[in-house]
Design an enzyme around this catalytic site. Sequence first.
Site, short mmCIF file in Angstrom:
data_model
loop_
_atom_site.label_atom_id
_atom_site.label_comp_id
_atom_site.label_asym_id
_atom_site.label_seq_id
_atom_site.Cartn_x
_atom_site.Cartn_y
_atom_site.Cartn_z
N HIS A 3 30.60 32.63 -34.36
CA HIS A 3 29.93 32.39 -35.64
C HIS A 3 30.79 32.88 -36.80
O HIS A 3 30.97 32.17 -37.80
CB HIS A 3 28.57 33.11 -35.65
CG HIS A 3 27.83 33.00 -36.95
ND1 HIS A 3 27.98 33.92 -37.97
CD2 HIS A 3 26.95 32.07 -37.41
CE1 HIS A 3 27.21 33.57 -38.99
NE2 HIS A 3 26.58 32.45 -38.67
N THR A 59 31.61 18.61 -31.46
CA THR A 59 32.37 19.06 -30.28
C THR A 59 32.12 20.52 -29.93
O THR A 59 32.40 20.94 -28.81
CB THR A 59 33.87 18.84 -30.50
OG1 THR A 59 34.28 19.46 -31.74
CG2 THR A 59 34.19 17.36 -30.53
N CYS A 94 32.72 16.34 -36.35
CA CYS A 94 32.51 17.43 -37.30
C CYS A 94 32.62 18.80 -36.63
O CYS A 94 32.30 19.82 -37.24
CB CYS A 94 31.17 17.29 -37.98
SG CYS A 94 29.76 17.32 -36.85
N ARG A 116 23.01 17.49 -42.30
CA ARG A 116 22.35 17.72 -41.01
C ARG A 116 21.03 18.43 -41.24
O ARG A 116 20.97 19.45 -41.92
CB ARG A 116 23.25 18.56 -40.09
CG ARG A 116 22.67 18.74 -38.69
CD ARG A 116 23.60 19.55 -37.80
NE ARG A 116 23.63 20.96 -38.19
CZ ARG A 116 24.42 21.87 -37.62
NH1 ARG A 116 25.27 21.50 -36.67
NH2 ARG A 116 24.38 23.13 -38.01
N ARG A 173 25.46 21.86 -43.26
CA ARG A 173 24.51 22.55 -42.38
C ARG A 173 23.43 23.19 -43.24
O ARG A 173 23.63 24.25 -43.83
CB ARG A 173 25.25 23.60 -41.55
CG ARG A 173 26.23 22.98 -40.56
CD ARG A 173 27.31 23.95 -40.10
NE ARG A 173 28.28 24.16 -41.17
CZ ARG A 173 29.55 24.52 -40.95
NH1 ARG A 173 30.00 24.68 -39.74
NH2 ARG A 173 30.36 24.71 -41.98
#
Length: 890
Positions: free
Chosen positions: A458, A770, A834, A620, A564
Amino acid sequence: MAKRVFTFKRGSAERPADASEALGLKGANLATLASLDLPVPPGFTVSTLGWRQSMTAHGEVSQSLRSEILSAVEWLEQTTGRVFDGKTRPLLLALRVGARAPMPGLADTILDIGLNDRTVETFSTELGDPAFAFRSYRRFIESFALLVYGADPGEFEDIADDERDRAGWGGAEPATVPQWRALIARDLAFLEEELGHAFPQTPFEQLIAVVEAAFSSWRGPVARAFRVLHGISENAGLAVTAHAMIFNERGEKSGTGRAFSRDMATGRSLLTGEFELRGRDDAREIGERGTMLDLSVGDDTRFPGDLAALSTYVRRIEAHFGDACEVDFMVGDGALFLLQSRPARRGIAEAIRVAVDMVREGLIDEEEALLRIDPASLDQMLHPTIERAENLDILARGLPASPGAASGEIVFSAERALELAGEGRPSILVRTETLPDDIHGMHVTEGVLTVRGGTTSHAAVVARGIGKPCVTGASALRINLDAQTLTAAGRVLRAGDRLTIDGATGDIIAGACKLTTPSLSGDFATLMEFADRARRMAVRTNAETPAEARAARAFGAEGIGLCRTEHMFFEGGRVGAMREMILAGSEEGRRAALARLLPMQRSDFVELFEIMAGMPVTIRLLDPPLHEFLPKGEGEVAETALALGIPEKVLAERIETLQEFNPMLGHRGCRLAISYPEIVETQARAIFEAAIEAGERKGKDVVPEIMVPLVGLRKELDFLKARIVEVAELVQAERRRRVSYHVGTMIELPRAIIRADTIAEVADFFSFGTNDLTQTVYGISRDDAANFMSTYERHGIIDRDPFQSIDVEGVGELISIGVEKARRARPDITLGICGEQGGDPASISFFEQVGLDYVSCSPFRVPIARVAAAQAAIRFSRGSRGSGKARARG
């Protein structure tokens, strides 16, 4: 059995098909120079195949390889007229180690292999210089012991100092032969008595021992760290090259130098460089520098070799390689030998300038200029770097997770980073690992350091996205939050102490270092123009904030490929409304909380749409599990309960019910939206209202792309697309404006790949995610993979971490299937990527081959992706012309 040892001499060389891979750069280069009929010392190279076979035998050279090496030695004896362990004219060897790419940490060059108690006497008589011969023997003993036995160089220094004191020699007076003999005797006794090894007196056994030790250096800590940093396969291996010794350290006609075919400052065709004239000053110990001659002044009166011949050789090498070159050479007793050549080493700024200048001069075309640039090295042009000095206080090293360097005060929480930012004080956020609710602190800190996590954790992903330096996986560090301390190698640093991190090397440095900020030159912009003319794929960016979007546009991004939205909910006071929505006991309560978030989301989207000025923006919908937004720890739970006006116990129970055993494979993505359709309806409304508002402001229609995450079933997309369409109709009726939009999905599950044809029937676009796709294909958490991926690489189980570079045979094969199925069902579908690999040059090459329409990456990787996409298009075009291959395209 395949050939493993290859010989070379001036005028001829044995060369395998892929010489650089099989012989390493040094061996391949000597073979090339020999083939060009240039003066090289004769020798042979043990290939990487020999290394691989030896590594499977615990580093021991097999009997068959020993025989092959012995045959090469016998060939070399015939070529030189000397004999290994000969009673007269003994053959001595130098051994050099190399891999396909330059790599620190490999074994140093070993000289004078073949000297022993007997040949040193013969050698001294032949040269008429006994002191030089014995000095060389002592040097060989020491370097052999360091490499083969792992001896401490300080031990030899102590022996020499003690011997000088005992015998009373040294200083201005050169050592005599008896004194050298006495020192060598002590060295040999030390090896046998203290290290338990008798120095081998057989030259061939010396050679085999050096080869085996050189092979083992591939897996040393420095070489291993470099391979991880640069994505070099554990199984790539090294080669060793042995050649006849050149005695460049004796007499007035000996020395060593490096010549350049051009003046790198101006680009002019001019022999430049330096030569170190060793001279004949026996008072100097070998290893000290002699007189330096500047080759550019043409000082042929002091140069002990043929300067005109050297200039001619260098020109021939430049003409052969078609690029400015540098050449390492030696002069031994007046005879000139070339040892290595390479494209002239230059910084990325120089490389760009030279490439662009050569295009302007008509020497190369734009495609060739692009192919000469390493896309990954462009990072140096985009991020601050440390002004390196010898006295850097390096505390520890972690994984280089996001490039650039940063200095600041140590802080252990995002809240403290915000406080310091408000006071104008730079900070480094230090965490065991970051969580989504740390994002607001990550945006304002100078850099991020974590104890756990890999290069796709992260912390790494977010830091790269916002252009912040980041070091992860610094497992040697210990954090004590109660004491607010950071411990490294027994040293304790406290909150507020200065710290510097280098996200390009993984270095963690005590104190504040001086940083250099590169500037983007006109040549850089010109190179980007070359890339844009050559590439086929578009390059978008992953961005959620206006700052990220503006940075990406400045770097040439052609839209946003991934926004996001969950990152936006951690900003400012939004997390409170988000928690209220999650903890609401009814749909009515959730909608009330979402109504508070709606104008915030709309405002975010308006600004992104305006910055991108009509370019595609892919948003998204909410993806992570809800528990990530909830408070953690008793203090935060109590604070949240008070703010929401609910009992602390009730809140704790609600948090407990939302916890999942495996949240990344649980209630998230489209599953969350299906359970709570009011979430997707609110987000869709914010997107459509923002698109209309931004279009009115700019006078240009905005076409948003709404991406549904984690779809595995067509009916999931059917269900959610119906809600999105319904909201679009409502907003258009309310605003009396039509808005064009696309609804697609992120393909990140194997089932979605297998059913890509049916899903494509209702999706306007696919974006391959991915990161999660690699997780679900491998069944490995990317946050935990760092614990064992390096072991897999070390044992050759994998070549490279699949979370960093696409696994072509597994994940890549699935993507190929998904592309083919999607385009068969819907030829006009837009296909992109992405995930993290969207900014990796090797992965981009694969995406070009399968025919994706765009890649999306973090803002600071956009220039890298532009050049990599151009190179991929050039190489694919050249390859397809030769093979007749056709790229799948919409």
